[in-house]
Design an enzyme around this catalytic site. Sequence first.
Site, PDB file in Angstrom:
ATOM      1  N   ASP A 117       0.870  -1.165   0.000  1.00 38.56           N
ATOM      2  CA  ASP A 117       0.000   0.000   0.000  1.00 38.56           C
ATOM      3  C   ASP A 117       0.924   1.238   0.000  1.00 38.56           C
ATOM      4  OD1 ASP A 117      -2.250   1.748   0.674  1.00 38.56           O
ATOM      5  OD2 ASP A 117      -1.442   1.751   2.706  1.00 38.56           O
ATOM      6  N   ASP A 134      -0.243   5.005   0.966  1.00 35.16           N
ATOM      7  CA  ASP A 134      -0.530   6.006   2.013  1.00 35.16           C
ATOM      8  C   ASP A 134      -0.506   5.369   3.398  1.00 35.16           C
ATOM      9  OD1 ASP A 134      -1.063   8.315   0.281  1.00 35.16           O
ATOM     10  OD2 ASP A 134      -2.702   7.078  -0.455  1.00 35.16           O
TER      11      ASP A 134
HETATM   12 MG   LIG Z   1      -2.884   3.029   3.763  1.00 36.41          MG
END
Ligand SMILES: [Mg+2]
Length: 234
Positions: free
Chosen positions: A12, A14
């Site tokens: 991922d 962010d």
């Molecule tokens: Mg995230």
Amino acid sequence: MLNFAIDALIFDVDGTLAETEELHRICFNRAFAEAGLPWSWSVAQYRRLLTTTGGRERILRWIEEVEPERAARLAGPEDPFVRALHARKTELYAEGVRAGEVALCPGIPELLAQARALGIRLAIATTTSRANVEALLDAHPTALPREWFATMVCGEDTVRKKPDPEVYRIALARLGVGPVRALAVEDSKNGVLAAKGAGLAVVAIPSLYTRGDDLGPFDLLLASAAELIPLIGR
Ligand SMILES: [Mg+2]
């Protein structure tokens, strides 16, 4: 050591590769200051405001809390005052990312380098836009060289956002790797659910803004990416 050898690590973005949310907070505050507004969100306040999804909606909620008379004069989150503040915040955020103001999460550069050394392929599975991802990578050319990532599945590539597993299914298909030979790294419950839905094992590493949250059905919880480095050896 993990109880299986991995061919790929899927990240991922962010809160996992980088603490992007912190620059969002700082840029909301910069936009408020530029507009002559006396508002400045602390980390604790922003953590609370994040329960409201959408930047304009978040600004409106704040105004309702601190200046209800002003809020009463606004036509909701699409009011020109709110839109202008949010548009400026978005510009400031893009400038900040390009200037390298987003901090990478602790241990990420070392983890990526070690995975590369072991021949483990790297991929990105995110619902943020490709422009945001590329700006982040370009601002960190030593720690996050674009060519290190075999594939980057971004917001434009999926129909459904996390927690739907689509983004992970696409990443696995592009890598040509089965889910039992890959490991996902996530910082949030929606991300963990998406990866589990695609059949992946998931390491959850809380970020500044998900610490203390319920992170869902992860397989392993670590305090930082550095703790994953000794586990990926084969
Ligand atoms: Mg995230």
